[in-house]
Design an enzyme around this catalytic site. Sequence first.
Site, mmCIF file in Angstrom:
data_model
loop_
_atom_site.group_PDB
_atom_site.id
_atom_site.type_symbol
_atom_site.label_atom_id
_atom_site.label_comp_id
_atom_site.label_asym_id
_atom_site.label_seq_id
_atom_site.Cartn_x
_atom_site.Cartn_y
_atom_site.Cartn_z
ATOM 1 C CD GLU A 55 -1.328 -2.295 2.160
ATOM 2 O OE1 GLU A 55 -2.096 -2.882 2.939
ATOM 3 O OE2 GLU A 55 -0.116 -2.600 2.048
ATOM 4 C CB CYS A 59 -0.752 -0.281 5.588
ATOM 5 S SG CYS A 59 0.824 -1.008 5.085
ATOM 6 C CB ALA A 78 15.395 -44.372 -6.869
ATOM 7 C CD1 TRP A 122 20.004 -36.239 -14.961
ATOM 8 C CD2 TRP A 122 18.903 -35.623 -13.129
ATOM 9 N NE1 TRP A 122 20.842 -35.448 -14.225
ATOM 10 C CE2 TRP A 122 20.192 -35.053 -13.090
ATOM 11 C CE3 TRP A 122 18.019 -35.376 -12.092
ATOM 12 C CZ2 TRP A 122 20.608 -34.248 -12.029
ATOM 13 C CZ3 TRP A 122 18.441 -34.577 -11.049
ATOM 14 C CH2 TRP A 122 19.719 -34.019 -11.028
ATOM 15 N NE ARG A 147 22.366 -26.702 -9.493
ATOM 16 C CZ ARG A 147 21.770 -27.520 -8.652
ATOM 17 N NH1 ARG A 147 21.716 -27.221 -7.346
ATOM 18 N NH2 ARG A 147 21.208 -28.630 -9.077
#
Length: 366
Positions: A57, A92, A169, A177, A214
């Site tokens: 604001e 505010c 996995a 991957w 990253r």
Amino acid sequence: MNAFDDRDREHMRCALELAARGLFTTTPNPRVGCVIVRDGRVVGEGWHERAGGDHAEVRALADAVSRGETARGATLYVTLEPCNHFGRTPPCTEALIGAGIARVVFAMQDPDSVAGGGAARLGAAGIAVAAGLLEEEARELNPGWIKRVREARPWVRVKVAASMDGRTALEDGASQWITGAAARADGHRWRARACAILTGIGTVRQDDPQLSVRAVETPRQPLKIVIDRRGELPPGARLLASGRVLVFSAETARATWPSNVEHVSLPGSDGRVDLAAMMRFLGDREVNEVQVEAGAKLNGALLAAGLVDELLLYVAPCLLGDPARGMFALPSPLGQLAARIPLAIREHERVGDDWRIVARVGAPPS
């Protein structure tokens, strides 16, 4: 019941878009956007960027001044009820009263009992106040902040990359991957909005992750958290190379770590880390959102403890079969189908060759 027209909705959507600009930066504060409209024209815009900085604001009022405009007699649209207390910044409400705002429309009520009461203060000053416009959208910007304020713990999001048969996995732990580059980059965007990234010692030993953002630009790196029952985190682990690291154990640490590492011992009655106490500790540290990137055992333990709020699931178009590893190893296997854990699907979207599914833990809407 407040009546809103299409112009009200248009301006609040703009405020929501402004709030989203602070997605990576506002923690531990909420993401808030604001638009000031006078005589049908937008005369000021602002969003909260970081803790200690001006609220949305106040920035919108300053923007109006910089444009040579006045906010007197204007309508102000803001995604969160204006605060009414002295915190890192002044209230505010007083800035809006002083600027001569005639009407305030906000999306969601402030759940913070300390900062709340803004609507009442504005109303007492003669300002027309309307609440609830696009409330759900505003809440979706701040699930972690709302969770911490209301329940004193962070919002916990478990991120999993899996095959179409739900495997994360191979039997030996190899997982890099399963999904493609686009899905991995998308996962970094979710990392960037989190206050902390949490993993277990098993994942550190298997994958040696960096746990850093990253693939996207961000001015802030999340806190790195490792659950390490015996305090054996290798001093040469890549995640220790930079940033703040918090290690939770159930025993006295057996390893010696660099100065950027904080160690906290929280033993539970079962000899493992007390996960509920850990989440309360993080809530006290003003951690809003935790993204879990761990193995099936830790994922399952958090789920069984009732500490998982959301799943961020990336599904790759492939099959790994048995005995590849699954997503959640529950401490006590379900004895009957009726005990299954329901999910509410919030969104599903294709990301490269994979699919991203966001689901909330709990019964789906009827």
